[in-house]
Design a protein around this motif. Sequence first.
Motif, short mmCIF file in Angstrom:
data_model
loop_
_atom_site.label_atom_id
_atom_site.label_comp_id
_atom_site.label_asym_id
_atom_site.label_seq_id
_atom_site.Cartn_x
_atom_site.Cartn_y
_atom_site.Cartn_z
N GLU A 462 19.89 136.61 105.25
CA GLU A 462 20.86 135.96 106.13
C GLU A 462 21.70 136.98 106.88
OE1 GLU A 462 23.18 133.37 103.72
OE2 GLU A 462 23.40 134.83 102.12
N ASP A 494 29.26 132.47 112.67
CA ASP A 494 27.88 132.04 112.89
C ASP A 494 27.02 132.59 111.77
OD1 ASP A 494 25.81 130.84 114.84
OD2 ASP A 494 25.00 132.84 114.41
N ARG A 496 23.21 132.58 110.13
CA ARG A 496 21.80 132.29 110.36
C ARG A 496 20.98 132.96 109.28
NH1 ARG A 496 23.54 128.86 112.67
NH2 ARG A 496 23.53 128.32 114.87
N TYR A 507 14.43 127.96 108.47
CA TYR A 507 15.66 128.39 109.12
C TYR A 507 16.82 127.53 108.65
CZ TYR A 507 12.89 131.22 112.30
OH TYR A 507 12.03 132.15 112.83
N GLY A 509 21.50 127.51 108.37
CA GLY A 509 22.74 128.15 108.77
C GLY A 509 23.73 127.16 109.33
N SER A 511 27.47 127.02 112.24
CA SER A 511 28.41 127.69 113.13
C SER A 511 29.74 126.96 113.07
CB SER A 511 27.89 127.71 114.57
OG SER A 511 26.72 128.49 114.68
N SER A 565 23.34 122.01 107.71
CA SER A 565 24.02 122.81 108.72
C SER A 565 25.34 122.19 109.16
CB SER A 565 23.11 122.99 109.95
OG SER A 565 21.93 123.68 109.61
#
Length: 792
Positions: A462, A494, A496, A507, A509, A511, A565
């Motif tokens: 990450e 952020d 990811r 994927y 993550g 924000s 997310s």
Amino acid sequence: MFALLCMTALSGSLDAARAADSAPKGDDRPSHIKVRAQTPPGGNGVQAQGKAEELRVVGVLRDANGVTNQTPGGGLLPTRDDSAMVSGATRDYIAKQAPTSNLFSLMQMSPGVTVAKTDPLGLSDRANVLIRGMQQNEIGWEFEGMPADDQVNHVADSSEWSDAENIGHFEIRQGSPDITAPALNAVGALISSSLRDPSRQRGGYFGSSFGTNNAFREFIRLDTGEIGHTGIRNFTSFSYTTNDNWRGPGTNSRYHVDSKFVKEWGNGNRVAAVVTYNRVQDSWMNYLTLSQWQKYGPNYNLATSFKSGQANYYKLWINRRSRVMVSLPSHFNLGHGLSFSATPYYLWMSGTVPNGSTLSNTGSYSGNEPAGDLGLENLTAGRGVVAAVAAGYTFSSGVNAGLAYRTGINLFEFGTWYNYLDRRAITSYAAVNQNGQAANLYGGDAITMASGPVLYSTNLHEIQQTTALYVQDTVSLLHDKLKISAGFKEAMVDLRGANMLPGARYYAGASYAIPLPRMSVHYNFNAEHQIFFNVNTAFRTPVGDTPFYDVLSVSTGKITSRGSSSIKPEYSISEELGYRYTGLFNASIGVFNYDFRNRQLSATAPLNGVLTTQYLNVGGQTSRGVEAEIGLKPWHHISPYASISYLHATINDNFHTAGTYLRTKGKIAPMSQKATAAIGINYDDGSFFGGLQFNWVDSMYASFMNDQGIPERKTLDLNAGYRMGKLGFLYRPQIQLNIINAANSNYLSGVVAPVANAKAQKGANGATIAAATPTYDLGAGFAALVSISTGF
């Protein structure tokens, strides 16, 4: 005039200025200062009959470890001029504690602070800190202007930052942090610490300690003085510490290096460079349930010998970590009222946390992929003992910088903080032979699946980027007596990452962009009396990996929790109102109020054989309380200190669990101690010194339903010593005794894993919600340490 608040988080020199009565920076020898002042005997600041008064100020004699005996409360209550509740300590206190102490243990006397110590000597960071009922990962941690915690789990590991002999001072902002602070998790408090400055004279310091549980420590520090005619000075130190666990089997060791360069010139220009290195190996000590503590006390431990099928053999639970920290806090006076501060930094961490566990030889999975025959030996019911090795590799770098422009009665500040973090988190498994020896506890020689690849239960990479922009304006009125500040900070995070387990969402993550307004009012009636009021906002991103990434069982190959997310961050709005007195004694008292949204608690629980931080969102919470502390300046060589706090923290929402809601609204929040108190007495006549520190912590709950918790506790620490004069080339040799937990109290110090309910409860829909079992830390036992030290 505007208060230069934002620069305090960026420059160690400005931090030291806050502790105005601390020792002169870095110089461990006597100082004699002659001052000419244009102040008449009446003290009104107007020259009388054209005559100048000559004042002779003679600096106090230090010991070789930086003690001046000038800070009230034996070093626990430095003079403050701030718009918030701030506590802390100088060398007058720090130097008299055990040289093995870490920052956690040094904080335990301050109001509102509860330290759940598990190691009396401070070598292990297996401790938790609560401030106003908020956990360690809700606190911002700053060292020499840089963020010093793990930016994902927000674990501080303060024993890895510096040696106690080198800590110049630390401060605790019990409320929200400065607007300039490089912290994205400080919803409750900010802890800042700085190293002492290098001495202006060439010399050094040596110390040796030994004590209970085979404790042994060596420390040496060398000061260069000014190097040539460059104006640069440096100190570099090295220490080695080892001891046996105070309970259960296992040995711990620590190697540490601190180094600091400083150059100062002109009017307020300063550049520092700080480098620290730490390598530690520590052996695990078991968590306990309430019933285990009641039955076994300190005798509930890992096994000292290996037996087939048992994973609790202590040699499978030995942690190893390394850390490098580099910080360059700098401040420049650009003239015409303009100044610039910047702290570039770098942090590297690497380590393994092995846990004894078992795996099915033919029924294990890596993600959702069957592992096949693992070739394990010495099976019991088809399962073999293994070491589950959680390995982490993290580096982060960034810069915290700001401009300040002072004109007339106004100070305008603008700045930014950027942090880049790259992290790998891997859990693999190592085979264990018939003697209990693991093939590898560093992540190598891992067990592979029948098809060839390594068997992983966690495999994450990450990257997290944090950007914060702030602006603050302060106006000073009534001849600088009244200061009004208003500021705004926009924090953007952020995250990811890639989850490389088969069957998991690849994927992941999230924000965040969080606006953080604030304001404060600070009024000095005179040099002795001041009042302050502030309103602050703060936030914290969700802790750990489990909120964002899919978790799959190594035993079934099925998803046990799905990442998201859209996890909401914790957010707080706080207010403080306080009064501070500075005179014969220093004192402060303040009341506070917090309104939390999406209050998050973290719990440590097993996940695929490894103890992992779990995430709990308990909704809204309201916390209110009062804090006070008082410390007397040395009087007949005696400096007493006392602090007290009261906290009332309640849950605002019902807790969702098992498809229904528990009626937790109005309940007391877990891990929120209702009251704390501390009393310290310090005696120091320059030769003989001694002191005691008494702590009382009220009971606290470990469940949202308030149906289990830990009782109150009392602990007493003692210190005593004697300093000699100059002895040949040795400067003030001394001998010191520290006794920790002098009464050998047997107590639970903190909650490791809070639960919704510890007894079966009825949910809102009438269904029975089964009981869960909280776990706890056992408080540190008795320890004694004798230290011999000298300057040279």
